[in-house]
Design an enzyme around this catalytic site. Structure first.
Site: not given
Length: 249
Positions: A67, A110, A113, A133
């Site tokens: 992200a 992300g 993911e 993370e």
């Protein structure tokens, strides 16, 4: 690829029997920002209205480097509860037609993911999946905490999520996260060949099969609640600040 004039974070090619989406933020290693999330929602809306297999890949030699940390640092409790990333990835996972992620290079945070939300993944030998993370003071809050366990098993998921282990292509193949490893020069060709096989099947049969396979699945609310707590922590803000400062050096 044909590029929609309103898309800046994606390149989208529409074919009669499939849609190809390339994450395209080369200046940021294809990091997932709010603009990309918005554009992916628009792609999902199109795929829901006109179901076709989806091929998702990244520009250049990286799938998605996580992200956008600068945006993530400023998010608080309300943004976490809104599930900005998790709701998109859940929508992607629930698309009626099959989805394939073609992964070259890093799929981090992300980005990993996002690939987990696809039905199938193929990878190059340079592919790496990781969830950094906790080092930034948050959880992998967009599906990894439960979706990765479903894909590779609890033990391996804990090694990745708690122990910081990176899954290289061979390890990912061994644990079933990816279907095959192909040379980078052949990645898209082989991904299209996989979709060709899908296109030869009944579209309705594939849709029903996916519906049954995915029944009784996820718990995105738990992700959002945990993330809401962490997004308010000073530790999260400090860690992301240090990360951004290191990038400036």
């Amino acid at each position: 690829m044909t590029e929609h004039p309103d898309f800046t974070a994606l390149r989208v090619e529409r074919r009669e029997d499939r849609v190809v989406v390339e994450l395209h933020r080369p200046e940021a290693r294809n990091a997932i920002n709010a603009r990309m999330i918005d554009e992916l929602h628009r792609v999902c809306a199109e795929m829901e209205a006109s179901p076709r297999p989806l091929l998702l890949t990244g520009h250049g030699t990286v799938f998605a480097g996580g992200a956008d940390i600068a945006e993530l640092r400023e998010r608080g409790r309300e943004e976490a509860l809104a599930g900005i990333n998790s709701r998109l990835f859940e929508r992607l996972a629930r698309l009626p037609a099959p989805t394939v992620a073609a992964v070259d290079g890093f799929a981090l945070g992300g980005g990993a993911e996002l690939s987990y939300a696809c039905d199938l993944r193929i990878a190059t030998p340079e592919a790496v999946f990781a969830q950094p993370e906790p080092g930034l003071g948050i959880i992998a809050g967009a599906g990894a905490c439960w979706r990765l366990k479903e894909l590779v098993g609890t033990s391996v998921a804990k090694q990745v999520l708690l122990g910081g282990m990176r899954l290289d292509a061979e390890t990912a193949l061994r644990h079933g996260l990816v279907a095959e490893i192909v040379p980078a020069a052949e990645l898209r060709e082989r991904a299209h060949a996989l979709i060709d096989r899908m296109a030869a099947s009944s579209a309705l049969a594939l849709r029903m099969t996916k519906t049954v396979l995915d029944a009784d699945g996820p718990h995105p609310l738990a992700d959002d609640l945990a993330q809401a707590v962490l997004f308010e922590s000073a530790d999260k803000h400090d860690r992301m600040t240090r990360f951004l400062e290191r990038k400036k050096r």
